[in-house]
Design a protein around this motif. Structure first.
Motif, PDB file in Angstrom:
ATOM      1  N   HIS A   2       0.844  -1.182   0.000  1.00  0.00           N
ATOM      2  CA  HIS A   2       0.000   0.000   0.000  1.00  0.00           C
ATOM      3  C   HIS A   2       0.885   1.240   0.000  1.00  0.00           C
ATOM      4  CE1 HIS A   2      -3.486   2.374   1.149  1.00  0.00           C
ATOM      5  NE2 HIS A   2      -2.716   2.968   2.038  1.00  0.00           N
ATOM      6  N   ARG A   3       0.750   2.102  -0.991  1.00  0.00           N
ATOM      7  CA  ARG A   3       1.582   3.314  -1.044  1.00  0.00           C
ATOM      8  C   ARG A   3       0.872   4.489  -0.392  1.00  0.00           C
ATOM      9  NH1 ARG A   3       3.693   4.919  -6.349  1.00  0.00           N
ATOM     10  NH2 ARG A   3       3.656   3.043  -7.589  1.00  0.00           N
ATOM     11  N   SER A   4       1.619   5.324   0.298  1.00  0.00           N
ATOM     12  CA  SER A   4       0.971   6.460   0.956  1.00  0.00           C
ATOM     13  C   SER A   4       0.584   7.494  -0.107  1.00  0.00           C
ATOM     14  CB  SER A   4       1.900   7.082   1.989  1.00  0.00           C
ATOM     15  OG  SER A   4       3.101   7.444   1.372  1.00  0.00           O
ATOM     16  N   ALA A   9      -4.299  14.117   3.663  1.00  0.00           N
ATOM     17  CA  ALA A   9      -5.722  14.450   3.755  1.00  0.00           C
ATOM     18  C   ALA A   9      -5.855  15.813   4.435  1.00  0.00           C
ATOM     19  CB  ALA A   9      -6.453  13.387   4.567  1.00  0.00           C
ATOM     20  N   GLU A  10      -6.986  16.465   4.194  1.00  0.00           N
ATOM     21  CA  GLU A  10      -7.229  17.784   4.789  1.00  0.00           C
ATOM     22  C   GLU A  10      -7.161  17.702   6.313  1.00  0.00           C
ATOM     23  OE1 GLU A  10      -7.696  20.254   2.836  1.00  0.00           O
ATOM     24  OE2 GLU A  10      -8.383  19.298   0.985  1.00  0.00           O
ATOM     25  N   SER A  11      -6.633  18.754   6.922  1.00  0.00           N
ATOM     26  CA  SER A  11      -6.758  18.883   8.362  1.00  0.00           C
ATOM     27  C   SER A  11      -7.884  19.882   8.619  1.00  0.00           C
ATOM     28  CB  SER A  11      -5.452  19.416   8.941  1.00  0.00           C
ATOM     29  OG  SER A  11      -5.729  20.187  10.085  1.00  0.00           O
ATOM     30  N   LEU A  16     -12.937  27.203   8.889  1.00  0.00           N
ATOM     31  CA  LEU A  16     -14.085  27.878   9.498  1.00  0.00           C
ATOM     32  C   LEU A  16     -15.145  28.220   8.451  1.00  0.00           C
ATOM     33  CD1 LEU A  16     -12.184  30.375  11.870  1.00  0.00           C
ATOM     34  CD2 LEU A  16     -13.011  28.078  12.408  1.00  0.00           C
ATOM     35  N   SER A  17     -14.921  27.789   7.208  1.00  0.00           N
ATOM     36  CA  SER A  17     -15.790  28.215   6.113  1.00  0.00           C
ATOM     37  C   SER A  17     -16.647  27.087   5.571  1.00  0.00           C
ATOM     38  CB  SER A  17     -14.919  28.722   4.958  1.00  0.00           C
ATOM     39  OG  SER A  17     -14.018  27.689   4.588  1.00  0.00           O
ATOM     40  N   SER A  18     -16.464  25.889   6.077  1.00  0.00           N
ATOM     41  CA  SER A  18     -17.088  24.741   5.427  1.00  0.00           C
ATOM     42  C   SER A  18     -18.399  24.360   6.080  1.00  0.00           C
ATOM     43  CB  SER A  18     -16.142  23.543   5.447  1.00  0.00           C
ATOM     44  OG  SER A  18     -16.689  22.494   4.685  1.00  0.00           O
ATOM     45  N   MET A  19     -19.298  23.798   5.270  1.00  0.00           N
ATOM     46  CA  MET A  19     -20.531  23.235   5.809  1.00  0.00           C
ATOM     47  C   MET A  19     -20.407  21.723   5.919  1.00  0.00           C
ATOM     48  SD  MET A  19     -23.560  25.610   4.440  1.00  0.00           S
ATOM     49  CE  MET A  19     -23.955  27.017   5.476  1.00  0.00           C
ATOM     50  N   CYS A  20     -19.217  21.217   5.603  1.00  0.00           N
ATOM     51  CA  CYS A  20     -18.914  19.809   5.851  1.00  0.00           C
ATOM     52  C   CYS A  20     -18.057  19.736   7.105  1.00  0.00           C
ATOM     53  CB  CYS A  20     -18.148  19.200   4.685  1.00  0.00           C
ATOM     54  SG  CYS A  20     -19.110  19.148   3.179  1.00  0.00           S
ATOM     55  N   THR A  21     -17.898  18.542   7.632  1.00  0.00           N
ATOM     56  CA  THR A  21     -17.139  18.414   8.866  1.00  0.00           C
ATOM     57  C   THR A  21     -16.462  17.058   8.919  1.00  0.00           C
ATOM     58  OG1 THR A  21     -17.264  18.803  11.255  1.00  0.00           O
ATOM     59  CG2 THR A  21     -19.024  17.455  10.293  1.00  0.00           C
ATOM     60  N   GLU A  22     -15.672  16.833   9.962  1.00  0.00           N
ATOM     61  CA  GLU A  22     -15.035  15.545  10.100  1.00  0.00           C
ATOM     62  C   GLU A  22     -16.091  14.470  10.322  1.00  0.00           C
ATOM     63  OE1 GLU A  22     -10.714  14.951  12.114  1.00  0.00           O
ATOM     64  OE2 GLU A  22     -12.082  16.402  12.976  1.00  0.00           O
ATOM     65  N   PRO A  23     -16.071  13.387   9.538  1.00  0.00           N
ATOM     66  CA  PRO A  23     -17.073  12.356   9.757  1.00  0.00           C
ATOM     67  C   PRO A  23     -16.923  11.716  11.140  1.00  0.00           C
ATOM     68  CG  PRO A  23     -15.759  11.898   7.774  1.00  0.00           C
ATOM     69  CD  PRO A  23     -15.134  13.064   8.455  1.00  0.00           C
TER      70      PRO A  23
END
Ligand code: 0PR
Length: 356
Positions: A2-4, A9-11, A16-23
């Motif tokens: 498995h290659r990295s 991934a986003e931190s 502060l601008s997103s309407m998505c969040t950490e699952p």
């Protein structure tokens, strides 16, 4: 081996601008198990088809649907698809040769896409002084050709909730359908006093997205309908599948989104969501008062979203310091207090603001 991945991934540290969040961890885990399933082919992928029925039952409960046996809907790719499909169903059910949709100026731009795709006229009407749909303006805009009236419950820029019962009454008088866009607000509103759901007004369709405040993985939007007439109006024949019709806009769909939505709703509804909604609202109220005490103009938050007039040059410097912040059309900075946004993060944001 498995290659990295080439890119990390986003931190969520400074978003502060997103309407998505950490699952939620339960959402992540469920998503991984259904990465290769397709709810668009329910006769072949039976497990995910069952989970989608469960997802609609859960969402129907969250939006106070009066009767789980007649509630209908499906897990969309997001709020855009749900809104487009609501317009499409209303257009298909309208008798008019020249149908129109009446929506407040605060309606999400997905309605512009819907109008263009479906060749319906979009009539946008002004807001009142509190940034909600002006009911007089909506009354003036509807006519015999109105297929749909749209109300927003948790607007994208200011988190405002339109007067849904009044808008429904206007729609009803005009012989039009009523749609509520609670894509973002739907997992917070159940814990507030706002009138927004199937219990508060005779609405036909409602958008509520698990991949926003619901803490599911992307993509998981939701379209909930009062009864089966909406999806019937959307169905096309599917000659070579074992099922005979399909009401969704996309064909192959994400089983991961569906499974994650079920997992997280079973885990968090209602207590976990209530706790999150209250914490996010406290953060928004706190941020609003901190900004006001520093002399910035603030649009008082009604849901966990703060808009404040911070000078353009300061916004640029905050961005340069790594903060992901967005601006309203009027130019205010917009901070969406999603579940991943903590008090410590907001304190760090204010420290940078004070320094700048
Ligand atoms: N309805 C409302 C009220 C919305 O706020 C949005 C998205 C939609 C519908 C459309 O939903 P989808 O994007 O799922 O199709 N509002 C945000 C916006 O357009 C979406 C967003 C999400 C923006 C994450 C940034 C981001 O990082 O601004």
């Amino acid at each position: 081996m498995h290659r990295s991945p080439v890119v990390d991934a986003e931190s969520f540290d400074r978003i502060l601008s997103s309407m998505c969040t950490e699952p939620h961890p339960a959402a992540r885990e469920a998503a991984e198990r259904f990465l290769a399933s397709n709810p668009g082919d329910p006769a072949t992928y039976e497990e995910i088809a069952e989970l989608e029925t469960r997802a609609i039952d859960l969402l129907a409960g969250i939006v106070d649907h009066p009767d789980p046996r007649t509630a209908d809907g499906y897990i969309t790719s997001g709020g855009t698809e749900a809104n487009v499909q609501a317009v499409r169903a209303a257009r298909n059910r309208s008798d008019s040769d020249d149908p129109n949709v009446v929506a407040p100026e605060s309606a999400h731009f997905s309605f512009t896409k819907a109008a263009e795709l479906l060749d319906v006229e979009l009539r946008t009407v002004p807001l009142d002084s509190n940034l909600r749909a002006d009911t007089d303006a909506v009354s003036a805009a509807v006519d015999a050709d109105t297929a749909l009236v749209v109300g927003v419950a948790g607007s994208t820029e200011y988190g405002r909730v339109d007067p849904i019962p009044e808008l429904s009454a206007i729609a009803d008088d005009a012989g039009a359908r009523m749609h509520v866009d609670a894509a973002w607000g739907g997992f917070v509103l159940p814990f507030t006093e706002h009138d927004w759901s199937f219990a508060d007004a005779p609405i036909d369709t409602l958008t509520v997205d698990p991949h926003k405040f619901g803490r599911a993985v992307v993509p998981a939007g939701g379209l909930i309908a009062r009864d089966s007439t909406t999806l019937d109006a959307l169905a096309v024949e599917t000659p070579y599948l074992e099922t005979y019709s399909q009401a969704t806009l996309t064909g192959t769909r994400s089983g991961a989104g569906v499974a994650s939505a079920v997992a997280v709703m079973e885990e968090l509804w209602p207590d976990g969501y209530r706790e999150t909604a209250r914490r996010c609202q406290r953060n928004a109220d706190w941020l609003a008062s901190e900004l006001a005490s520093r002399g910035y103009e603030v649009v008082a938050p009604t849901l966990p979203l703060v808009a404040s007039s911070i000078p353009e040059s300061t916004i640029e410097e905050l961005r340069a310091a790594g903060w992901k912040i967005s601006r309203t059309a009027r130019g205010e900075v917009r901070v969406v207090c999603m579940p991943h946004v903590t008090r410590e993060q907001l304190e760090a944001f204010l420290r940078d603001l004070d320094r700048i």
